[in-house]
Design a protein around this motif. Structure first.
Motif, mmCIF file in Angstrom:
data_model
loop_
_atom_site.group_PDB
_atom_site.id
_atom_site.type_symbol
_atom_site.label_atom_id
_atom_site.label_comp_id
_atom_site.label_asym_id
_atom_site.label_seq_id
_atom_site.Cartn_x
_atom_site.Cartn_y
_atom_site.Cartn_z
ATOM 1 N N ILE A 88 0.863 -1.178 0.000
ATOM 2 C CA ILE A 88 0.000 0.000 0.000
ATOM 3 C C ILE A 88 0.900 1.227 0.000
ATOM 4 O O ILE A 88 1.599 1.486 0.980
ATOM 5 N N ARG A 89 0.912 1.964 -1.111
ATOM 6 C CA ARG A 89 1.756 3.162 -1.198
ATOM 7 C C ARG A 89 1.004 4.385 -0.701
ATOM 8 O O ARG A 89 -0.193 4.542 -0.945
ATOM 9 N N ASP A 90 1.724 5.231 0.010
ATOM 10 C CA ASP A 90 1.182 6.484 0.509
ATOM 11 C C ASP A 90 -0.059 6.271 1.378
ATOM 12 O O ASP A 90 -1.092 6.931 1.185
ATOM 13 N N PRO A 91 0.006 5.350 2.348
ATOM 14 C CA PRO A 91 -1.199 5.064 3.160
ATOM 15 C C PRO A 91 -1.641 6.264 3.981
ATOM 16 O O PRO A 91 -2.820 6.373 4.334
ATOM 17 N N GLN A 92 -0.712 7.171 4.295
ATOM 18 C CA GLN A 92 -1.076 8.327 5.104
ATOM 19 C C GLN A 92 -2.050 9.255 4.388
ATOM 20 O O GLN A 92 -2.710 10.090 5.025
ATOM 21 N N SER A 93 -2.170 9.117 3.067
ATOM 22 C CA SER A 93 -3.099 9.958 2.311
ATOM 23 C C SER A 93 -4.479 9.316 2.168
ATOM 24 O O SER A 93 -5.395 9.949 1.651
ATOM 25 N N ILE A 94 -4.622 8.072 2.587
ATOM 26 C CA ILE A 94 -5.893 7.354 2.443
ATOM 27 C C ILE A 94 -6.794 7.676 3.638
ATOM 28 O O ILE A 94 -6.350 7.576 4.790
ATOM 29 N N THR A 95 -8.025 8.030 3.367
ATOM 30 C CA THR A 95 -8.949 8.350 4.452
ATOM 31 C C THR A 95 -9.271 7.103 5.262
ATOM 32 O O THR A 95 -9.146 5.970 4.773
ATOM 33 N N ASP A 96 -9.713 7.301 6.499
ATOM 34 C CA ASP A 96 -10.056 6.174 7.368
ATOM 35 C C ASP A 96 -11.173 5.327 6.759
ATOM 36 O O ASP A 96 -11.151 4.092 6.843
ATOM 37 N N CYS A 97 -12.143 5.982 6.125
ATOM 38 C CA CYS A 97 -13.259 5.257 5.516
ATOM 39 C C CYS A 97 -12.777 4.335 4.406
ATOM 40 O O CYS A 97 -13.123 3.153 4.352
ATOM 41 N N THR A 98 -11.955 4.878 3.505
ATOM 42 C CA THR A 98 -11.435 4.060 2.403
ATOM 43 C C THR A 98 -10.541 2.945 2.927
ATOM 44 O O THR A 98 -10.611 1.807 2.445
ATOM 45 N N LEU A 99 -9.709 3.237 3.916
ATOM 46 C CA LEU A 99 -8.810 2.218 4.451
ATOM 47 C C LEU A 99 -9.596 1.078 5.089
ATOM 48 O O LEU A 99 -9.217 -0.089 4.943
ATOM 49 N N ARG A 100 -10.688 1.388 5.768
ATOM 50 C CA ARG A 100 -11.506 0.318 6.350
ATOM 51 C C ARG A 100 -12.095 -0.576 5.266
ATOM 52 O O ARG A 100 -12.186 -1.793 5.426
ATOM 53 N N GLN A 101 -12.469 0.009 4.144
ATOM 54 C CA GLN A 101 -13.044 -0.781 3.057
ATOM 55 C C GLN A 101 -11.969 -1.602 2.332
ATOM 56 O O GLN A 101 -12.228 -2.709 1.877
#
Length: 611
Positions: A88-101
């Protein structure tokens, strides 16, 4: 097993179900096809039944098959641990909602038989090599693990003590892109977690051999180290060890684990194509296309070197971009992603594959299901590209389809408003395989496929580049009948436009020049034979690879072919043709790939094709 049957019962193609069951489960499925269920499954947390509804265009995508499908024997005596290696590249830019999905998708993959090992990549190539970045990587690994634990009782565990490097400092580690001096030090811990159903989340850090200090690694190096470990390949071997014992140990390790997928979740999404019509690559055959795609990416990078970007400007995702629209930094990332696939898949069996998608796409189908559980007229249910690829080992759609039939999902930004994306059924992803070489005779880059003339004679089957015996064995095997060789050779003598061979004669196309009855001096390119070995039909996309090379590289101006109206491959032809027509008073239909088949009088070149 109930979840497996739920998903497979809604798959439209029996071949895909056979592939999945033969590879990922040793249990026999129940006979018959169960009804697709539209209710939510509590154990999955997402309505997978509605995700794979039957009787839809994508579900019924035809397969190039000649003859009846044969049942294959499945060895159920031993089952390796099936693994997907996910970065997973650049995980810090992924919102919590998207990361949960995204985490939900990884849990679904695990329940379908393929457990993930996740590596986080905080884009350290651009941001520097400091303690802060190392701390950020650890924090993001914890964040991913926490998202997974929301959906699965087995949960996930962050690991930062499983890698070891011979490097002495971080400056050295970042100076080399691909090395073999990083290795996994705790294989037993990894496999124990995987067998328990727990997903390891690896922070790209390693202990150095010299002073046992913790240093930051490029995430790609961590991926390669894990790939070597799961493939049973050690970076360094003791020369004093018995070779037979080493070979036996490698075999044992390879039977224990099967690394089936390399998955990259990158906000940039699919590998961009130089063609504005294509916008991105759907499928990449590394053996055939790696050098040319890297050359396109490098050219784009060179063209962007003089363009100044704002300080701190980050790579952003947009599925509507073509290669010319990306920034210098973005094109470098795309190039690095492609190199990682090449380097990792080179260590694995040919059956392993790679998949590149954005985190939004990996989560997108669950978003649709949360807000629109009922199919509406005129819409198609989106498939999660990761789950689709696990079940079929194919791209979301065929790479040989015309670009106008594969319009990419128009997305701007990192998150999708589900309500604005209704009716869009194609996800911008790239599937990558080590693949096979594709030989085009003659090479259109050197000698274009043009009508024969005294200074440009037709090629012959006696050409030393052609293995005549294997070619005709392939044609006879594909069509299931003997070819009247003397008659065939006489008919196409001095008319061969070119021949395309995939791999070691696993598939081929023979294209000839034909003259219309109304104008014997005109030469029309005609697909005379498209053949794939019986054992390879429907698998590996061989027909797609050949067809794509033929219509995009060899004859971009178009060609035609005919097929009996009863041919089961006609659905496959129909999707790839620009047009077709049933010939009156005959058992034949004609297909063509040319755009403008009618002139102002409405009779040419369509009249050429019909005659």
């Amino acid at each position: 097993m109930e979840l497996v049957l739920d998903v497979l019962s809604s798959e439209a193609t029996k071949r895909d179900a056979k592939f999945y069951l033969s590879r990922f489960t040793s249990e026999k499925p129940a006979t018959g096809r169960s009804k697709p269920q539209g209710t939510r499954r509590a154990d999955v947390g997402v309505n997978l039944g509605n995700l794979y509804l039957p009787a839809r265009a994508i579900d019924q995508s035809p397969v190039f098959v000649q003859g009846l499908d044969k049942k294959t024997f499945v060895d159920q005596t031993s089952e390796p641990l099936h693994i997907a290696l996910v970065k997973i590249r650049d995980p810090q830019s992924i919102t919590d909602c998207t990361l949960r999905q995204v985490a939900l998708t990884l849990v679904q993959l695990s329940r379908l038989g393929m457990t993930s090992v996740v590596v986080v990549d905080c884009d350290i190539y651009e941001d520097g090599k400091t303690f802060d970045i190392r701390q950020l990587a650890t924090q993001q690994a914890d964040r991913v693990a926490a998202a997974i634990e929301i959906h699965d009782r087995h949960g996930a565990r962050r690991l930062d003590t499983v890698l070891e490097s011979a490097g002495t400092d971080e400056e050295f580690l970042f100076a080399v892109q691909v090395r073999s001096d990083t290795r996994v030090t705790n294989r037993k811990l990894l496999l124990t977690l995987l067998r328990k159903g727990e997903i390891p989340v690896v922070a790209p850090v390693a202990f150095t051999l010299r002073n046992q200090t913790l240093v930051l690694l490029p995430a790609d190096e961590a991926i390669l180290a894990l790939t070597r470990e799961f493939a049973g390949l050690k970076p360094q071997l003791n020369p004093d060890l018995d070779p037979d014992a080493v070979a036996e140990n490698v075999k044992s390790m390879q039977k224990e684990v099967s690394l089936d997928k390399i998955i990259l979740l990158d906000p940039l999404g699919a590998i961009p194509a130089s063609s504005k019509a294509d916008r991105s690559h759907v499928f990449i055959n590394l053996e055939q296309e790696y050098d040319s795609i890297q050359s396109d990416l490098s050219s784009s990078v060179s063209n962007r070197e003089g363009v100044h970007e704002l300080p701190g400007e980050r790579a952003s995702f947009s599925a509507t971009k073509d290669a010319a629209s990306y920034s210098f930094a973005e094109m470098k990332i795309h190039s690095r992603n492609l190199a990682l696939f090449r380097n990792s898949l080179a260590l694995l069996p040919p059956s392993s594959s790679g998949l590149l998608a954005s985190p939004t796409m990996a989560a997108h189908s669950t978003q649709r299901l949360e807000t629109s559980p009922v199919l509406e007229v005129g819409t198609r249910r989106q498939r999660n590209p990761l789950i689709h690829n696990l079940l079929t080992d194919k791209p979301v759609f065929s790479p040989s389809l015309p670009p106008r039939r594969t319009q990419q999902l128009p997305v701007s930004g990192r998150d999708i408003d589900v309500r604005e994306s209704r009716g869009i059924d194609v996800l911008p992803t790239t599937m990558i395989k080590r693949g096979m070489p594709v030989t085009m005779i003659p090479d259109p880059q050197i000698r274009p496929w043009v009508p024969p003339s005294p200074i440009n004679p037709s090629i012959q089957f006696a050409d030393p580049r052609i293995d005549f015996v294997r070619l005709f064995h392939l044609i006879e095997d594909s069509f299931g009948r003997k070819l009247n060789l003397p008659h065939y050779l006489s008919r196409i003598k001095d008319r061969i436009a070119g021949i395309i061979v995939a791999g070691e004669y696993e598939g081929c196309a023979v294209v000839t020049w034909e003259s219309p009855a109304h104008d014997p001096w005109r030469m029309v390119p005609y697909l005379d034979k498209l053949a794939v070995l019986k054992r390879s039909q429907g698998a590996g996309g061989i027909a797609d690879v050949i067809f794509t090379a033929m219509v995009r590289t060899c004859l971009p101006g178009g060609l035609c072919w005919r097929s009996r109206k009863s041919n089961p491959a006609n659905k496959w032809y129909f999707e790839r043709a620009k047009g077709f027509r049933s010939l009156p008073d005959s058992d034949w239909a004609i297909f063509w790939t040319r755009e403008d088949v009618e002139d102002k009088n409405g009779d040419w070149p369509l009249r050429d094709y019909e005659s």
